[in-house]
Design a protein around this motif. Structure first.
Motif, PDB file in Angstrom:
ATOM      1  N   GLU A   9     -69.364   1.889  48.372  1.00 27.70           N
ATOM      2  CA  GLU A   9     -70.038   1.365  49.635  1.00 27.70           C
ATOM      3  C   GLU A   9     -69.092   0.147  49.996  1.00 27.70           C
ATOM      4  O   GLU A   9     -68.799  -0.246  51.179  1.00 27.70           O
ATOM      5  N   TYR A  10     -68.581  -0.768  48.998  1.00 19.28           N
ATOM      6  CA  TYR A  10     -67.901  -1.689  48.999  1.00 19.28           C
ATOM      7  C   TYR A  10     -66.634  -1.521  49.556  1.00 19.28           C
ATOM      8  O   TYR A  10     -65.978  -2.170  50.441  1.00 19.28           O
ATOM      9  N   LEU A  11     -65.941  -0.312  48.950  1.00 25.50           N
ATOM     10  CA  LEU A  11     -64.650   0.157  49.221  1.00 25.50           C
ATOM     11  C   LEU A  11     -64.581   0.657  50.750  1.00 25.50           C
ATOM     12  O   LEU A  11     -63.650   0.603  51.389  1.00 25.50           O
ATOM     13  N   MET A  12     -65.526   1.291  51.080  1.00 33.79           N
ATOM     14  CA  MET A  12     -65.752   1.820  52.253  1.00 33.79           C
ATOM     15  C   MET A  12     -65.587   0.589  53.356  1.00 33.79           C
ATOM     16  O   MET A  12     -65.084   0.955  54.364  1.00 33.79           O
ATOM     17  N   ALA A  13     -66.637  -0.304  53.078  1.00 37.00           N
ATOM     18  CA  ALA A  13     -66.437  -1.558  54.125  1.00 37.00           C
ATOM     19  C   ALA A  13     -65.011  -2.250  54.244  1.00 37.00           C
ATOM     20  O   ALA A  13     -64.583  -2.330  55.172  1.00 37.00           O
ATOM     21  N   GLU A  14     -64.353  -2.389  53.024  1.00 34.56           N
ATOM     22  CA  GLU A  14     -63.039  -3.009  52.968  1.00 34.56           C
ATOM     23  C   GLU A  14     -62.318  -2.074  53.742  1.00 34.56           C
ATOM     24  O   GLU A  14     -61.199  -2.686  54.509  1.00 34.56           O
ATOM     25  N   THR A  15     -62.132  -0.779  53.669  1.00 35.20           N
ATOM     26  CA  THR A  15     -61.374   0.100  54.263  1.00 35.20           C
ATOM     27  C   THR A  15     -61.565  -0.090  55.861  1.00 35.20           C
ATOM     28  O   THR A  15     -60.816  -0.031  56.677  1.00 35.20           O
ATOM     29  N   ILE A  16     -62.673  -0.075  56.267  1.00 29.11           N
ATOM     30  CA  ILE A  16     -63.015  -0.002  57.812  1.00 29.11           C
ATOM     31  C   ILE A  16     -62.763  -1.290  58.356  1.00 29.11           C
ATOM     32  O   ILE A  16     -61.867  -1.488  59.326  1.00 29.11           O
ATOM     33  N   PHE A  17     -62.854  -2.243  57.680  1.00 31.92           N
ATOM     34  CA  PHE A  17     -62.388  -3.899  58.074  1.00 31.92           C
ATOM     35  C   PHE A  17     -60.804  -3.972  57.961  1.00 31.92           C
ATOM     36  O   PHE A  17     -60.173  -4.519  58.868  1.00 31.92           O
ATOM     37  N   SER A  18     -60.162  -3.169  56.936  1.00 33.86           N
ATOM     38  CA  SER A  18     -58.852  -3.207  57.066  1.00 33.86           C
ATOM     39  C   SER A  18     -58.296  -2.721  58.192  1.00 33.86           C
ATOM     40  O   SER A  18     -57.129  -2.845  58.773  1.00 33.86           O
ATOM     41  N   GLN A  19     -58.936  -1.391  58.689  1.00 34.19           N
ATOM     42  CA  GLN A  19     -58.227  -0.757  59.926  1.00 34.19           C
ATOM     43  C   GLN A  19     -58.612  -1.601  61.339  1.00 34.19           C
ATOM     44  O   GLN A  19     -58.001  -1.476  62.078  1.00 34.19           O
ATOM     45  N   LEU A  20     -59.917  -2.070  61.342  1.00 37.10           N
ATOM     46  CA  LEU A  20     -60.180  -2.768  62.401  1.00 37.10           C
ATOM     47  C   LEU A  20     -59.125  -4.122  62.585  1.00 37.10           C
ATOM     48  O   LEU A  20     -59.004  -4.489  63.638  1.00 37.10           O
ATOM     49  N   LEU A  21     -58.827  -4.652  61.478  1.00 34.39           N
ATOM     50  CA  LEU A  21     -58.035  -6.039  61.592  1.00 34.39           C
ATOM     51  C   LEU A  21     -56.379  -5.326  61.435  1.00 34.39           C
ATOM     52  O   LEU A  21     -55.754  -6.563  61.146  1.00 34.39           O
ATOM     53  N   LEU A  22     -56.184  -4.327  61.373  1.00 32.63           N
ATOM     54  CA  LEU A  22     -54.844  -3.807  61.096  1.00 32.63           C
ATOM     55  C   LEU A  22     -53.737  -4.275  62.076  1.00 32.63           C
ATOM     56  O   LEU A  22     -54.181  -4.371  63.313  1.00 32.63           O
ATOM     57  N   LEU A  23     -52.649  -4.789  61.234  1.00 33.17           N
ATOM     58  CA  LEU A  23     -51.718  -5.365  62.369  1.00 33.17           C
ATOM     59  C   LEU A  23     -50.409  -4.357  62.431  1.00 33.17           C
ATOM     60  O   LEU A  23     -50.064  -3.819  61.409  1.00 33.17           O
ATOM     61  N   PRO A  24     -49.806  -4.173  63.596  1.00 33.24           N
ATOM     62  CA  PRO A  24     -49.841  -4.987  64.736  1.00 33.24           C
ATOM     63  C   PRO A  24     -51.149  -4.317  65.620  1.00 33.24           C
ATOM     64  O   PRO A  24     -51.724  -5.323  66.626  1.00 33.24           O
ATOM     65  N   GLN A  25     -51.698  -3.151  65.491  1.00 31.04           N
ATOM     66  CA  GLN A  25     -52.671  -2.730  66.033  1.00 31.04           C
ATOM     67  C   GLN A  25     -53.652  -1.763  65.341  1.00 31.04           C
ATOM     68  O   GLN A  25     -53.014  -1.075  64.499  1.00 31.04           O
ATOM     69  N   PRO A  26     -54.766  -1.643  65.719  1.00 34.32           N
ATOM     70  CA  PRO A  26     -55.606  -0.888  64.959  1.00 34.32           C
ATOM     71  C   PRO A  26     -55.520   0.509  65.459  1.00 34.32           C
ATOM     72  O   PRO A  26     -54.864   0.844  66.724  1.00 34.32           O
ATOM     73  N   PRO A  27     -55.555   1.638  64.566  1.00 34.36           N
ATOM     74  CA  PRO A  27     -55.234   2.774  64.994  1.00 34.36           C
ATOM     75  C   PRO A  27     -56.084   3.468  66.427  1.00 34.36           C
ATOM     76  O   PRO A  27     -55.555   4.057  67.001  1.00 34.36           O
ATOM     77  N   PHE A  28     -57.527   2.852  66.342  1.00 34.84           N
ATOM     78  CA  PHE A  28     -58.003   3.123  67.437  1.00 34.84           C
ATOM     79  C   PHE A  28     -58.654   2.058  68.194  1.00 34.84           C
ATOM     80  O   PHE A  28     -58.671   0.874  67.466  1.00 34.84           O
TER      81      PHE A  28
END
Length: 870
Positions: free
Chosen positions: A344-363
């Motif tokens: 669960e913790y890794l899942m949260a970190e992975t989703i937040f890493s995508q939401l905050l990914l620079l320069p743009q999130p994939p979606f």
């Protein structure tokens, strides 16, 4: 959907198709039996759907690989077609630069090798082909090092396959796989270490930023640990081992040759700018898939082996990729990954890493918002608490979070809170009392600004009273809510409005004219003859704009109606840039209590070309807005909208020109064919007694002439349209250059006035440390949050990112500089593709030696323009 399709799709899931069994062996046998029965009369459909499943459910690839291995025992020709189709798809992916296709097909090939379908030497040849291309690319003499992003991607793809097949390769072709690993080690020795400068989530002290391992170096280290552990991976299922005795009897197929595309040629004049442009293009086409966001302290995260963390991240990213648009299916697959441990913790970190990914999130960020909500519903006893813990940990570090990430976090969190606020069936109440202490911080403290902006965005999504009710556990936070009041109409007649009766009368008269449906021309005539000569420019503009805004204030539809009917009036009054700035100021004054309507109105006015992007830039950098740069998102939202609208126009023109070029080619081909058909028909004319006689049907010849003329006209028309669009595009590029020159000149000027002397220590850390040692912030330090119940609420200790809760020790001037520099970097990063074509002009006029080093550093960081390229 036929039963065999359901079985293929749901293999490995807990689903009705497989009764209550969750054993991979049973699933594979059941599915194999169904496919074997259908193979005789549905082989084409099975082949296509099976490959589609493997490509779009890549976390199940080991299951599909084993299934194909069993089918190989029944029908070698069918499986040979699978291998050939995969080879064609893989070559197409290489040629087009389809990163996800390349990566997933290589994993699929590895699974086929494990199931004895593919010869191990064939897989090694694929590895060596990619490795050879990568090595040539980064070679200073033979290659083009600016395209290292592609070379790194190829090597990452090779390493990514090894958790799925390293054990089999080491057992069957030990010398060959050792040769590949030695080659990768050699590649790592000649490539450049890649810096995360400009793309890291936190504003690190950049002096030591290049010391850490980059993504490829980190993956290589994980693979080395995996190799030393005998290639044991808990997170990768190995169903082929259950059928090993059967699979060895199958015929192993060869994989056809593949070739990597040629690297782009080096520019004719090699310079730092040319290198930077090509490097930017390469990183756009071959982006790094993820950057790890370590939110939680080690004591909170699952105790995973390094390679298992990588594999689970791959699973999660694949599910997010292929179920974009199907959020419920996405959440269901994310919580049902084929791993024997909790994550669960890794899942949260992975989703937040995508939401905050620079320069743009994939979606689009809304996708991650919905997925997080669905995961909270799917795992109600675990995931909401994990998300809450992530929010608290990020809030603790908010002062060091990149400005773009901060904005995305605000938008996500406000949406997340608001969504639960209006769901009576799922009470999710945020404990605002934990953050009530931010009122004791200065108004410029990042944590206080964060809470203020979250509440403001919540009010936009809901309504004021509802949000006030949601913070009843911390009523003092009402001070941070946006004003409840509506429009601020200068000529409302209220006692506190110090306006003359004459101006109010003018406003009322104009209002009556609009209600009487007078035309824009009639109102312009009234202004020119009656109002302007007596009252002058300033009062006339104020009365007209404020009154029209008031008429359009009831709803978005009313605003659009007013702009469409009376936009000519505004355009006539505000014909130059100075007057347009006055117009925008009136909008800001009228909607001073509503940041959302300020942004919407200015955006719509720009859309109707009543105001220019340059006038918006000038207004944003007016003194009253400059003073808000570090305490409000209001001016930045307006600026983002203006630059984005300009960017979108150029993007749309690019698409239209590309489409028109294809249409021109088609039209020319059609015209050429019509002309050839006509000439062929005319060549059949014969002479009888000196007179021409048709050898073809006269009606047919007439039709061919008509078609030839029509296609010729269409070709000319297409060429004209293309020329017109290209002219518009050239003008748009020129306007874009002027926009960025204006924007960066303004940034440079306001920063030069406030930044410390350029001769002093020019680092962000020095700005934070201006008041002493207590200022230093170590963003790598684990959160001090202690969890004492199931809701992950912290104990009394309240960390403030290294600062005490009694006060924020960065002074206002320094915080203003930090925030503004953060936005400089964010704008440079977001619009890098449009900035690079104009970089020479910007270098010559703005990014000169006279510009402040911290300003130039922020720009270069956003553009990923490293110091050794300057």
């Amino acid at each position: 959907m036929s039963s065999w399709r359901n079985l293929l799709l749901r293999i490995g899931d807990k689903s009705s198709e497989y009764s209550s069994s969750s054993d991979f062996k049973d699933h594979i046998e059941t599915c194999f039996g169904a496919l074997r029965r259908e193979l005789g009369h549905s082989s084409a459909e099975i082949l296509s759907f099976l490959l589609q499943c493997a490509e779009q459910l890549p976390h199940k690839i080991p299951l599909y690989g084993t299934l194909i291995g069993l089918l190989n025992l029944e029908d070698e020709d069918f499986v040979k077609k699978i291998v050939e189709n995969t080879q064609n798809s893989f070559q197409d992916a290489l040629d087009s630069g389809n990163c996800d296709g390349i990566r997933i097909l290589m994993r699929f090939l590895t699974a086929l090798m494990c199931s004895k379908v593919l010869q191990p030497t064939s897989l090694v040849v694929v590895f060596e082909t990619l490795l050879s291309s990568a090595a040539i690319t980064v070679d200073e003499e033979k290659g083009n090092p600016s395209w290292q992003a592609r070379a790194d991607f190829y090597v990452i793809c090779i390493l990514s396959c090894l958790p799925w097949g390293g054990a089999e390769l080491a057992e069957q072709v030990p010398e060959e796989i050792e040769r590949v690993l030695v080659g990768i080690q050699a590649y790592l020795s000649i490539r450049r270490h890649t810096s995360d400068s400009g793309l890291s989530f936190f504003e690190d002290d950049e002096s030591g930023g290049d010391v850490e391992k980059d993504f490829l170096e980190d993956l290589w280290e994980r693979i080395q640990v995996l190799s030393s552990n005998g290639w044991k991976v808990e997170s990768v299922p190995r169903p082929h081992l259950s059928f090993e005795a059967q699979l060895v009897a199958g015929k192993s197929h060869e994989f056809g040759p593949i070739s990597c595309p040629e690297q782009p040629e080096l520019p004719s004049i090699i310079s730092a700018v040319a290198y930077g442009k090509q490097k930017h293009d390469a990183e756009l086409k071959y982006p790094q898939r993820m950057r790890r966001l370590n939110i939680f302290p080690a004591s909170k995260t699952e105790d995973l082996q390094p390679i298992d963390r990588f594999v689970v991240e791959e699973y999660l990213l694949d599910v997010l990729l292929f179920f974009n648009g199907c959020r419920k299916e996405c959440a269901a697959f994310m919580v049902g990954l084929p791993v024997p441990f909790r994550y669960e913790y890794l899942m949260a970190e992975t989703i937040f890493s995508q939401l905050l990914l620079l320069p743009q999130p994939p979606f689009k960020p809304i996708y991650y918002t919905l997925v997080i909500m669905d995961l909270c519903k799917a795992l109600p006893g675990a995931f909401p608490a994990v998300v809450a813990g992530a929010v608290r940990a990020l809030f603790d570090k908010i002062a060091d979070l990149d400005m773009e990430c901060r904005t995305r976090l605000i938008l996500w969190f406000s949406h997340h809170l608001n969504s639960w606020l209006h769901r009576s069936n799922f009470q999710f109440i945020w404990p605002w009392e934990e953050w009530a202490y931010v009122l004791d911080l200065p108004k410029w403290a990042p944590q206080r600004v964060f809470v203020q902006e979250v509440l403001e965005r919540e009010v936009r999504l809901s309504y004021w009273d509802k949000i006030k009710q949601s913070i009843e556990n911390a009523p003092t936070l009402e001070e941070l809510l946006p004003p409840k009041g509506g429009p601020n109409f200068k000529y409302s007649g209220a006692d506190d409005q110090e306006k003359t009766e004459q101006e109010q009368a003018l406003s009322a008269e104009l209002s009556n004219k609009v209600k009487g449906r007078q035309t824009a021309r009639e109102i312009i005539l009234w202004i020119e003859e009656t109002v302007y000569p007596i009252h002058g420019q300033e009062i006339t503009l104020s009365v007209v704009i404020q009154t029209l805004l008031d008429i359009g204030s009831k709803s978005f539809t009313h605003l659009i109606t007013v702009l469409e009917r009376y936009g000519q009036v505004m355009a006539k009054l505000c014909s130059d840039q100075d007057k347009q700035v006055m117009l925008i100021s009136e909008v800001g004054s009228y909607w001073k209590n509503n940041a959302q309507m300020t942004a919407i109105t200015i955006d719509r006015m720009m859309g109707y070309r009543l105001i220019s992007n340059l006038s918006i830039v000038r207004w944003v950098f007016s003194p009253e807005n400059i003073e808000q740069f570090h305490i409000s998102d209001r001016p930045w939202e307006v600026l983002r909208n203006a630059v984005s609208k300009t960017y979108n126009r150029i993007t749309d023109l690019r698409k239209e020109i590309s489409s028109l070029k294809k249409s021109v080619v088609s039209a020319e081909e059609a015209a050429s064919k019509a002309k050839a058909d006509l000439e062929a028909a005319e060549s059949k004319l014969t002479l009888v007694e000196g007179e021409p006689v048709l050898g073809e049907n006269p009606t047919k010849l007439k039709h061919l002439k008509s078609v030839a003329e029509k296609t010729k006209e269409e070709t000319v028309s297409m060429h004209d349209s293309l020329e017109a669009k290209e002219a518009l595009f050239a003008r748009a590029l020129d306007e874009n250059e002027v926009l960025f020159l204006s924007l960066y000149k303004n940034f440079s000027n306001v920063l030069m006035e406030r930044l410390p002397d350029a001769s002093r220590d020019g680092t962000l850390q020095s700005l934070k440390s201006v008041n002493g040692d207590s200022m230093a912030v170590d963003i790598e330090e684990p959160s001090t949050m202690e969890v004492d119940d199931e809701n992950e609420r912290p104990k009394k200790s309240q960390s403030n990112g290294g600062k005490t809760t009694n006060g924020y020790n960065v002074r206002e001037k320094e915080q203003w500089c930090l925030s503004t520099l953060g936005y400089v970097k964010a704008f440079s990063r977001q619009y890098a593709s449009e900035i690079w074509p104009h970089i020479e002009k910007l270098d010559a006029e703005v990014f000169t030696e006279d510009a402040h080093p911290l300003f130039r550093k922020a720009v270069y960081s956003g553009l990923r323009r490293l110091s050794n390229e300057l």
